[in-house]
Every structure is written in structure tokens, then in C-alpha cells.
Motif scaffolding. Structure first.
Motif, PDB file in Angstrom:
ATOM      1  N   ASN A 231       0.809  -1.232   0.000  1.00 14.50           N
ATOM      2  CA  ASN A 231       0.000   0.000   0.000  1.00 14.50           C
ATOM      3  C   ASN A 231       0.837   1.274   0.000  1.00 14.50           C
ATOM      4  N   VAL A 232       2.113   1.151  -0.323  1.00 10.78           N
ATOM      5  CA  VAL A 232       2.982   2.326  -0.366  1.00 10.78           C
ATOM      6  C   VAL A 232       3.555   2.477  -1.773  1.00 10.78           C
ATOM      7  N   VAL A 233       3.331   3.631  -2.362  1.00  8.85           N
ATOM      8  CA  VAL A 233       3.956   3.931  -3.654  1.00  8.85           C
ATOM      9  C   VAL A 233       5.467   4.034  -3.437  1.00  8.85           C
ATOM     10  N   PRO A 234       6.250   3.213  -4.117  1.00  7.37           N
ATOM     11  CA  PRO A 234       7.695   3.193  -3.840  1.00  7.37           C
ATOM     12  C   PRO A 234       8.398   4.449  -4.353  1.00  7.37           C
ATOM     13  N   ASP A 235       9.352   4.910  -3.537  1.00  3.63           N
ATOM     14  CA  ASP A 235      10.112   6.097  -3.936  1.00  3.63           C
ATOM     15  C   ASP A 235      11.485   5.732  -4.507  1.00  3.63           C
ATOM     16  N   LEU A 236      11.744   4.420  -4.634  1.00  6.55           N
ATOM     17  CA  LEU A 236      13.038   3.989  -5.141  1.00  6.55           C
ATOM     18  C   LEU A 236      12.879   2.705  -5.951  1.00  6.55           C
ATOM     19  N   CYS A 237      13.493   2.667  -7.103  1.00 10.78           N
ATOM     20  CA  CYS A 237      13.559   1.433  -7.901  1.00 10.78           C
ATOM     21  C   CYS A 237      15.005   1.267  -8.366  1.00 10.78           C
ATOM     22  N   GLU A 238      15.535   0.093  -8.117  1.00 11.20           N
ATOM     23  CA  GLU A 238      16.921  -0.194  -8.487  1.00 11.20           C
ATOM     24  C   GLU A 238      16.949  -1.373  -9.462  1.00 11.20           C
ATOM     25  N   PHE A 239      17.737  -1.238 -10.498  1.00  6.97           N
ATOM     26  CA  PHE A 239      17.910  -2.362 -11.411  1.00  6.97           C
ATOM     27  C   PHE A 239      19.382  -2.460 -11.813  1.00  6.97           C
ATOM     28  N   VAL A 240      19.746  -3.608 -12.351  1.00  7.51           N
ATOM     29  CA  VAL A 240      21.139  -3.881 -12.707  1.00  7.51           C
ATOM     30  C   VAL A 240      21.244  -4.041 -14.217  1.00  7.51           C
ATOM     31  N   LEU A 241      22.278  -3.430 -14.783  1.00  5.41           N
ATOM     32  CA  LEU A 241      22.553  -3.546 -16.212  1.00  5.41           C
ATOM     33  C   LEU A 241      23.854  -4.310 -16.421  1.00  5.41           C
ATOM     34  N   ASP A 242      23.798  -5.285 -17.314  1.00  9.30           N
ATOM     35  CA  ASP A 242      24.977  -6.037 -17.731  1.00  9.30           C
ATOM     36  C   ASP A 242      25.359  -5.509 -19.109  1.00  9.30           C
ATOM     37  N   VAL A 243      26.558  -4.937 -19.225  1.00 13.44           N
ATOM     38  CA  VAL A 243      26.993  -4.317 -20.479  1.00 13.44           C
ATOM     39  C   VAL A 243      28.218  -5.060 -21.007  1.00 13.44           C
ATOM     40  N   ARG A 244      28.078  -5.670 -22.181  1.00 15.45           N
ATOM     41  CA  ARG A 244      29.178  -6.362 -22.845  1.00 15.45           C
ATOM     42  C   ARG A 244      29.736  -5.432 -23.913  1.00 15.45           C
ATOM     43  N   VAL A 245      30.926  -4.914 -23.645  1.00 17.66           N
ATOM     44  CA  VAL A 245      31.468  -3.807 -24.423  1.00 17.66           C
ATOM     45  C   VAL A 245      32.496  -4.314 -25.434  1.00 17.66           C
ATOM     46  N   THR A 246      32.303  -3.951 -26.694  1.00 18.25           N
ATOM     47  CA  THR A 246      33.258  -4.345 -27.729  1.00 18.25           C
ATOM     48  C   THR A 246      34.443  -3.386 -27.739  1.00 18.25           C
ATOM     49  N   ASP A 247      35.405  -3.711 -28.599  1.00 19.98           N
ATOM     50  CA  ASP A 247      36.597  -2.871 -28.715  1.00 19.98           C
ATOM     51  C   ASP A 247      36.306  -1.532 -29.394  1.00 19.98           C
ATOM     52  N   ALA A 248      35.069  -1.319 -29.828  1.00 17.67           N
ATOM     53  CA  ALA A 248      34.696  -0.014 -30.380  1.00 17.67           C
ATOM     54  C   ALA A 248      34.549   1.038 -29.287  1.00 17.67           C
ATOM     55  N   TYR A 249      34.461   0.597 -28.033  1.00  9.97           N
ATOM     56  CA  TYR A 249      34.255   1.502 -26.904  1.00  9.97           C
ATOM     57  C   TYR A 249      35.225   1.188 -25.770  1.00  9.97           C
ATOM     58  N   THR A 250      35.586   2.222 -25.013  1.00  5.79           N
ATOM     59  CA  THR A 250      36.084   2.008 -23.666  1.00  5.79           C
ATOM     60  C   THR A 250      34.852   1.893 -22.761  1.00  5.79           C
ATOM     61  N   LEU A 251      35.036   1.381 -21.571  1.00  5.98           N
ATOM     62  CA  LEU A 251      33.904   1.310 -20.637  1.00  5.98           C
ATOM     63  C   LEU A 251      33.366   2.701 -20.340  1.00  5.98           C
ATOM     64  N   GLU A 252      34.275   3.660 -20.222  1.00  5.94           N
ATOM     65  CA  GLU A 252      33.860   5.027 -19.919  1.00  5.94           C
ATOM     66  C   GLU A 252      32.976   5.602 -21.029  1.00  5.94           C
ATOM     67  N   GLU A 253      33.342   5.316 -22.269  1.00  4.77           N
ATOM     68  CA  GLU A 253      32.556   5.822 -23.405  1.00  4.77           C
ATOM     69  C   GLU A 253      31.174   5.179 -23.447  1.00  4.77           C
ATOM     70  N   ALA A 254      31.108   3.878 -23.197  1.00  2.00           N
ATOM     71  CA  ALA A 254      29.808   3.193 -23.187  1.00  2.00           C
ATOM     72  C   ALA A 254      28.926   3.725 -22.072  1.00  2.00           C
ATOM     73  N   LEU A 255      29.514   3.976 -20.917  1.00  2.00           N
ATOM     74  CA  LEU A 255      28.754   4.516 -19.785  1.00  2.00           C
ATOM     75  C   LEU A 255      28.169   5.883 -20.121  1.00  2.00           C
ATOM     76  N   GLU A 256      28.959   6.725 -20.748  1.00  2.00           N
ATOM     77  CA  GLU A 256      28.474   8.065 -21.077  1.00  2.00           C
ATOM     78  C   GLU A 256      27.339   8.009 -22.100  1.00  2.00           C
ATOM     79  N   GLU A 257      27.405   7.073 -23.050  1.00  2.00           N
ATOM     80  CA  GLU A 257      26.336   6.958 -24.031  1.00  2.00           C
ATOM     81  C   GLU A 257      25.032   6.527 -23.357  1.00  2.00           C
ATOM     82  N   LEU A 258      25.122   5.634 -22.383  1.00  2.00           N
ATOM     83  CA  LEU A 258      23.934   5.222 -21.632  1.00  2.00           C
ATOM     84  C   LEU A 258      23.405   6.366 -20.776  1.00  2.00           C
ATOM     85  N   ARG A 259      24.291   7.102 -20.160  1.00  2.00           N
ATOM     86  CA  ARG A 259      23.861   8.238 -19.328  1.00  2.00           C
ATOM     87  C   ARG A 259      23.135   9.297 -20.146  1.00  2.00           C
ATOM     88  N   GLY A 260      23.492   9.402 -21.419  1.00  2.00           N
ATOM     89  CA  GLY A 260      22.825  10.377 -22.267  1.00  2.00           C
ATOM     90  C   GLY A 260      21.428   9.956 -22.685  1.00  2.00           C
TER      91      GLY A 260
END
Length: 358
Positions: A231-260
Motif C-alpha cells: 500500500n505504499v507507492v515506492p520512492d526507489l527502484c533499483e535495477f542492474v545492467l549487464d553491459v558487454r562492451v566491444t573494442d569499439a568503446y572504452t567502458l567510460e565511453e559506453a557509460l556516457e552513451e547510456l547516461r545520455g
């Protein structure tokens, strides 16, 4: 004994000693004894073992030979004793025989073959720990203790095909904030509904850049949690993303694209397991072409992800057998692995000598 017999005997010993990740001290001792008995100086840090070929010249480039001696735990499907080395029908059974014992002992045999020979490069053999968990006390802990290399040859079961690129891995905790309220009234902002917007985007998301060898970078939602009571509307939802990154990206670059694209706060658990590829024009690519080796991009992780230098992944055995019940490697695969590594290093030496003469 010859190189092949030495390798099979060593692998038999290693199979019969439990060596789960973080518990590899006993197999480290066996590997150390292998080198000691051949009057090869050994270096050790934690459960990582390495040795230099007879001469080291700081003016020469360096090649690392690397494979791991830890294993996963045996699964419930085993019908044979996972810690009993059994030879049947040309196969050597036992936990770690294929992943990556066959590669490890084949590399060690090749290293022994070249140990006292004059080469246009330095050679270092590294038997690493904690590869199966990408542990911080594995190869990552000794990189600063080793000379840098122009090439690392990483031994993993690839059927002696040469992986010239490998996907990296990034696990992201995504956090969406709403506002709590009573479920019976028009109160609050439901964090689940806000997260659904992001999850819909994830389902259809495509990264902009593609890899020649590995295709698309892929993101998947794998875990979700929200709410405490009905009976409580939740104020938080958490989920997990599994990202398999190719050599076209660094992890940092892939993260920024998702953040955008997403409204969720994205917090990566680790930025250690980078994708890798061999730079265009590297000598190992020419060697592979000369020897007729099949090249491909690998979707599975190895110590390549932690080695900050150009690397290829190649070894005897089949990745499909890794972590499977009644794991095995064909004995003739070990023979071919030793021969294959020797041919690669000989071809590399010949090409390097030709380059130096120009």
C-alpha cells in the motif's frame, strides 16, 4: 621426457590438486617446482608465478606468455571424479584440463623450449591466479612488477584460433528516485513506473558504434528491485545492467552513451574489465596471416581484460567444454598446442629479425 610428455605429466598433477580461485597455493607450488627442477629462476607474488627466459635485454621488446591455474568449482553434473586425471579414448579428463590447464602446460612447454635460445625478444612465462573471478590478486596485482610488453599471448581454449579482440564487461547499478505516497490516494511519484520508461529504452537500445570483429556492444537489464509493502507507492527502484562492451568503446565511453539516454543514476561497480583489440598493423596479425590462423573476436572474458598491452588469446581445447561436467581435453590438442605456440614464436622472431635488418 620430451616437451609433450612433460606437459601431460604436469597437467595430470595440476588436475589432481584443487585450485579454486583464491585457493591456488598448492598448484602454485607445483608450477614453481616445475621451473626449479629445470634450473629456471622463479618469481612469486601471492599465487602468481613467473619466470624470465635465460637472458633479458632491456633494449629488446618483450613478449608475455600467460595462462591461469585457478578453476571454477565442479558442477553437480560430474559423473567422473573432477580431481582424478583419467585418460580414456585419447582424452584427459579432470577439472581445469580444458580451461585452462591445456593452454598453461603447452605455454610452459614452449617457454622451456625457447628458454636458452637467442631470440630478438625477451620472453616471460606467467602462470596467474584468480582469472576465473577477475580477482585483484591475480595478474592485475603483478603487472607493475613486470616489464611492459609489446605482446601478450594469453592461453585459453580457442581450438588454436586466434582471438584478436575480446569483449569487456561493465556491471551498472541503476537507481531511479520517485516520491513515496499512499497507494489508495493520488499521492507520490511511483519509482517503478519511472524505471519502466528506462527499461523500455534499454530493451530497444543500440549503441552507435560497431566493432569489426565483435559486432554490437550489448546492454541487458538483469535484476530489478523496488517497494516494501503493497500500500505504499515506492520512492526507489533499483535495477542492474549487464553491459558487454566491444573494442569499439572504452567502458567510460559506453557509460556516457547510456547516461545520455536514461534518467536513472548509473553507478558502475567496476571499470577494470576493459575490452581489448590488437592494433592494426601489429606484427602478430602478420604472423597469424602467414600461419593461416583463423582470427575472431571473443565474447568471453580472460586475463586479456586486465592486461594493458596488445594481446591475443589462443590455446588448445574448446571453449564450449569450459565449466562443463566431465571436462576434458584431447591429448593430441596438447601436442598441437605446444607445436602451435612454438611456430607462432618462431614466426614472430623471423619477422622481427627481418624488420630489424631493414
Amino acid at each position: 621426457m620430451d616437451l609433450y610428455e612433460d606437459a601431460v605429466q604436469l597437467l595430470t598433477q595440476l588436475i589432481e590438486i584443487p585450485s579454486y580461485s583464491k585457493e591456488e597455493s598448492s598448484t602454485a607450488e607445483v608450477i614453481e617446482e616445475f621451473f626449479d627442477s629445470r634450473a629456471i629462476d622463479v618469481h612469486k607474488s601471492g599465487n602468481n608465478i613467473w619466470a624470465f627466459a635465460a637472458t633479458f635485454d632491456k633494449n629488446k621488446p618483450t613478449i608475455w606468455l600467460n595462462s591461469h591455474h585457478d578453476t571454477v568449482k565442479p558442477n553437480a553434473g560430474y559423473t567422473k571424479d573432477p580431481f582424478l586425471a583419467i585418460i580414456e579414448d585419447g582424452k584427459l579428463y579432470g577439472l581445469g584440463s580444458n580451461d585452462a590447464g591445456g593452454s598453461l602446460v603447452s605455454l610452459m612447454a614452449a617457454f622451456t623450449h625457447f628458454y636458452g635460445k637467442s631470440l630478438p625478444f625477451n620472453l616471460i612465462m606467467i602462470a596467474s591466479a584468480e582469472e576465473e573471478i577477475s580477482g585483484k590478486n591475480g595478474i592485475a596485482s603483478v603487472i607493475d612488477q613486470l616489464p611492459s610488453c609489446e605482446l601478450a599471448i594469453v592461453g585459453e581454449p580457442t581450438m588454436m584460433d586466434m582471438a584478436v579482440a575480446e569483449k569487456g564487461l561493465m556491471v551498472i547499478d541503476a537507481i531511479v528516485h520517485g516520491k513515496a505516497g499512499h497507494a489508495a490516494r493520488e499521492e507520490g511519484v511511483n519509482a517503478i513506473y519511472l524505471a519502466l520508461d528506462d527499461l523500455g529504452k534499454i530493451r530497444d537500445f543500440e549503441f552507435q558504434k560497431k566493432s569489426l570483429f565483435l559486432g554490437k556492444t550489448k546492454v541487458s537489464a538483469t535484476v530489478i528491485h523496488s517497494g516494501q509493502q503493497h500500500n505504499v507507492v515506492p520512492d526507489l527502484c533499483e535495477f542492474v545492467l549487464d553491459v558487454r562492451v566491444t573494442d569499439a568503446y572504452t567502458l567510460e565511453e559506453a557509460l556516457e552513451e547510456l547516461r545520455g539516454t536514461l534518467r536513472a543514476e548509473l553507478v558502475p561497480r567496476s571499470m577494470r574489465l576493459q575490452s581489448s583489440h590488437v592494433p592494426e598493423g601489429h606484427l602478430i596479425l602478420k604472423v597469424g596471416g602467414q600461419l593461416g590462423l583463423n582470427t575472431y573476436g571473443s565474447p568471453t572474458l580472460s586475463d586479456q581484460a586486465l592486461i594493458p598491452y596488445p594481446s591475443v588469446k589462443i590455446g588448445p581445447g574448446d571453449s564450449a567444454r569450459s565449466h562443463s561436467a566431465d571436462e576434458y581435453i584431447y591429448l593430441n590438442e596438447i601436442q598441437k598446442g605446444i607445436e602451435g605456440y612454438i611456430k607462432i614464436l618462431e614466426a614472430y622472431a623471423d619477422m622481427l629479425n627481418q624488420t630489424n635488418l631493414k
